[in-house]
Design a protein around this motif. Structure first.
Motif, PDB file in Angstrom:
ATOM      1  N   LEU A   7       1.212  -1.313   0.277  1.00 40.45           N
ATOM      2  CA  LEU A   7      -0.197  -0.370   0.176  1.00 40.45           C
ATOM      3  C   LEU A   7       1.115   1.381   0.008  1.00 40.45           C
ATOM      4  O   LEU A   7       2.129   1.254   0.819  1.00 40.45           O
ATOM      5  N   PHE A   8       1.117   2.142  -0.741  1.00 40.15           N
ATOM      6  CA  PHE A   8       1.037   3.818  -0.576  1.00 40.15           C
ATOM      7  C   PHE A   8       0.479   4.193  -0.476  1.00 40.15           C
ATOM      8  O   PHE A   8      -0.409   4.954  -1.132  1.00 40.15           O
ATOM      9  N   LEU A   9       0.927   5.374   0.393  1.00 37.00           N
ATOM     10  CA  LEU A   9      -0.018   6.313   0.908  1.00 37.00           C
ATOM     11  C   LEU A   9       1.397   7.805   0.064  1.00 37.00           C
ATOM     12  O   LEU A   9       1.451   7.761   0.713  1.00 37.00           O
ATOM     13  N   GLY A  10      -0.529   7.706  -0.678  1.00 40.84           N
ATOM     14  CA  GLY A  10       0.788   9.349  -2.185  1.00 40.84           C
ATOM     15  C   GLY A  10       0.301   8.611  -3.355  1.00 40.84           C
ATOM     16  O   GLY A  10      -0.581   7.759  -2.867  1.00 40.84           O
ATOM     17  N   GLY A  11       1.556   8.024  -3.722  1.00 41.64           N
ATOM     18  CA  GLY A  11       1.566   7.715  -4.886  1.00 41.64           C
ATOM     19  C   GLY A  11       1.251   8.626  -6.532  1.00 41.64           C
ATOM     20  O   GLY A  11       1.821   7.967  -7.507  1.00 41.64           O
ATOM     21  N   THR A  12       1.905   9.416  -5.809  1.00 37.15           N
ATOM     22  CA  THR A  12       1.703  10.278  -7.537  1.00 37.15           C
ATOM     23  C   THR A  12       2.614  11.488  -7.431  1.00 37.15           C
ATOM     24  O   THR A  12       2.540  12.931  -7.688  1.00 37.15           O
ATOM     25  N   GLY A  36      -7.049  11.286  -4.996  1.00 35.12           N
ATOM     26  CA  GLY A  36      -7.088  11.634  -6.194  1.00 35.12           C
ATOM     27  C   GLY A  36      -6.869  12.435  -7.078  1.00 35.12           C
ATOM     28  O   GLY A  36      -8.261  13.799  -7.916  1.00 35.12           O
ATOM     29  N   HIS A  37      -6.131  13.605  -6.049  1.00 26.93           N
ATOM     30  CA  HIS A  37      -6.374  15.253  -6.434  1.00 26.93           C
ATOM     31  C   HIS A  37      -5.332  15.252  -7.858  1.00 26.93           C
ATOM     32  O   HIS A  37      -5.061  17.085  -8.626  1.00 26.93           O
ATOM     33  N   SER A  38      -3.974  14.761  -8.172  1.00 25.40           N
ATOM     34  CA  SER A  38      -2.988  14.602  -8.843  1.00 25.40           C
ATOM     35  C   SER A  38      -3.372  14.232 -10.764  1.00 25.40           C
ATOM     36  O   SER A  38      -4.234  13.912 -10.543  1.00 25.40           O
ATOM     37  N   THR A  39      -3.080  15.692 -10.885  1.00 22.71           N
ATOM     38  CA  THR A  39      -3.413  15.651 -12.565  1.00 22.71           C
ATOM     39  C   THR A  39      -1.929  15.673 -13.384  1.00 22.71           C
ATOM     40  O   THR A  39      -2.770  15.405 -14.786  1.00 22.71           O
ATOM     41  N   SER A  40      -1.279  15.356 -13.180  1.00 27.34           N
ATOM     42  CA  SER A  40      -0.250  15.367 -13.731  1.00 27.34           C
ATOM     43  C   SER A  40       0.322  14.211 -13.676  1.00 27.34           C
ATOM     44  O   SER A  40       1.141  13.978 -14.511  1.00 27.34           O
ATOM     45  N   ARG A  41       0.618  13.317 -13.090  1.00 23.58           N
ATOM     46  CA  ARG A  41       1.184  12.296 -12.710  1.00 23.58           C
ATOM     47  C   ARG A  41      -0.178  11.014 -12.559  1.00 23.58           C
ATOM     48  O   ARG A  41      -0.847  11.551 -11.962  1.00 23.58           O
ATOM     49  N   GLU A  42       0.439   9.921 -13.483  1.00 23.63           N
ATOM     50  CA  GLU A  42      -1.221   9.137 -13.635  1.00 23.63           C
ATOM     51  C   GLU A  42      -0.603   7.408 -12.712  1.00 23.63           C
ATOM     52  O   GLU A  42       0.693   6.925 -13.086  1.00 23.63           O
ATOM     53  N   VAL A  43      -1.511   7.436 -11.904  1.00 29.50           N
ATOM     54  CA  VAL A  43      -1.398   5.772 -11.828  1.00 29.50           C
ATOM     55  C   VAL A  43      -1.240   4.927 -12.587  1.00 29.50           C
ATOM     56  O   VAL A  43      -2.151   4.948 -13.702  1.00 29.50           O
TER      57      VAL A  43
END
Length: 329
Positions: A7-12, A36-43
Motif C-alpha cells: 500500500l502506497f500512501l500518496g503514489g502520484t 485523487g487530486h493529482s492531474t499531471s502524474r497518473e497511476v
C-alpha cells in the motif's frame, strides 16, 4: 504469484509515481491511497486505487477496512503526529512500514564527507528537517520497544521530467532563453547530487518486503556529483541556449526571499557527497543510470511539449530582477 501486497500512501508525487511503477514491475500487488487530486502524474494500469485523506485517520481506516498489507509505504508523513497516526492505524496490520524521510536531516554545516547514514543529524535552518528527525526518532523507538517493523529512507534531491532543480523553477529557463540572467547562490561551486526518480525507485523497491531493512535507515542518491554551475549549464544546453547566470550570496537571496532560508541555508549552500554502500548491500543491482545531462533533456522536452507548462512566474521574475540589480551595485 505476487511478491506481496503493498500500500502506497500518496503514489502520484515526484518520487512516488516511479516507485509505484517499479514496485509493480517487481511483481508486487500495488494499491495506492490518495485524494485523487493529482492531474499531471497518473497511476499505472493494474494498480488498485483507494480514495481517502491521509490527514483524516477515519478516512484512511474506512478505505483499508478489513485489509492487511505486507508493506505500507508512507510518502505523506511529515510530522510526529502523522507517523503516530500511521503507527496506530497499521501496527499489527502490516509486515513493514516504510517511512520517507529526507537527507535534509543531516547536520548543517556538514561536518565531514561523504555523508553516511550514521552522520550526525540536526539542521537548524529547516523546520521540515527537524520534523523528519522527530518522526524518525518516534519510529525507531517503536521498533526498539515493540518491534514495529519500520524501514526509514532518506532521499536527497530527487527529480523527474516535471521538476526543474534551479531556484525559480521553469522561470529560470525561460529567462535564459530570453537572454536574461538567472540566479545561483554563492559562486556556484558547491557540490550537489541530483537523482532521477527512476533510479531512486530501483533501490527503493528493493527494500520493500526485505526483513533485513527493518529498524534501519537508508539514504538513496545518485553517485554523480555536480556543481550548481554545472547543473545550470546542463539545463541551459538542453534548452538550446548559453547559460546566463548571476551569482548572489545566499544571505542576499534569503534577505529578498525569506521563505528560501530552509532550502538554501539548510541545504543548497553546503556541498554534499553521499555514500550509498548501505543500500547497495541489500539491493546490489542498484546503479543510478541517468546522468543529469540526460535528465535535463527530459525536463526541457516535457515543458516544451505544452506551452502551458512554460509559463513564467511573475513573482519570481521580479525577485530575480531585484537580486540581479543588487548584485550589480
Amino acid at each position: 504469484m505476487t511478491r506481496g501486497r503493498v500500500l502506497f500512501l500518496g503514489g502520484t508525487g515526484t518520487i512516488s509515481t516511479e516507485s509505484v511503477r517499479a514496485a509493480q514491475a517487481r511483481g508486487f500487488e500495488v494499491t495506492v491511497l490518495n485524494r485523487g487530486h493529482s492531474t499531471s502524474r497518473e497511476v499505472p494500469p493494474g494498480v488498485e486505487v483507494l480514495r481517502g485523506d491521509v490527514r483524516d485517520a477515519a478516512s484512511v481506516a474506512r478505505a483499508v477496512d478489513g485489509r492487511d498489507f505486507d508493506s505500507v509505504v508512507d510518502f505523506m508523513a511529515f510530522t510526529p503526529d502523522h507517523v503516530a497516526q500511521a503507527v496506530e492505524l497499521f501496527e499489527g496490520r502490516t509486515g513493514q512500514y516504510v517511512f520517507i524521510s529526507s537527507a535534509s536531516v543531516y547536520r548543517k554545516p556538514v561536518p565531514r564527507l561523504p555523508i553516511t547514514e550514521s552522520s550526525p543529524v540536526g539542521n537548524p535552518f529547516s523546520q521540515y528537517a527537524r520534523d523528519k528527525i522527530a518522526c524518525e526518532q518516534l519510529l525507531l523507538s517503536a521498533y526498539r520497544d515493540r518491534g514495529f517493523p519500520v524501514t526509514i529512507v532518506r532521499p536527497s534531491h530527487t527529480y523527474d521530467r516535471q521538476t526543474v532543480p534551479l531556484f525559480g523553477g521553469w522561470t529560470a529557463i525561460e529567462r535564459m532563453r530570453r537572454g536574461e540572467p538567472t540566479i545561483l547562490h554563492g559562486d556556484g561551486t558547491s557540490l550537489w547530487v541530483m537523482t532521477h526518480s527512476r533510479d531512486f525507485a530501483v533501490a527503493f523497491t528493493g527494500l520493500i518486503g526485505n526483513p533485513r531493512s527493518h529498524g534501519e535507515v537508508f539514504q538513496i542518491t545518485s553517485d554523480e556529483m555536480l556543481t550548481w554551475n554545472q547543473i545550470a549549464e546542463q539545463l541551459a544546453t538542453a534548452a538550446g541556449v548559453e547559460p546566463n547566470v548571476v551569482h548572489v550570496t545566499s544571505a542576499a537571496l534569503v534577505a529578498e526571499a525569506p521563505e528560501e532560508a530552509a532550502s538554501h541555508l539548510g541545504d543548497r549552500t553546503h556541498s554534499v557527497i553521499f555514500d550509498n554502500a548501505k543500500v547497495k548491500s541489500l539491493v546490489p543491482e542498484y546503479t543510478a543510470t541517468t546522468p543529469f545531462w540526460a535528465g535535463a533533456r527530459e525536463i526541457v522536452e516535457w515543458h516544451d511539449a505544452d506551452p502551458a507548462r512554460r509559463a513564467a512566474d511573475e513573482r519570481i521574475e521580479q525577485l530575480f530582477d531585484r537580486l540581479v540589480a543588487g548584485a550589480s551595485r
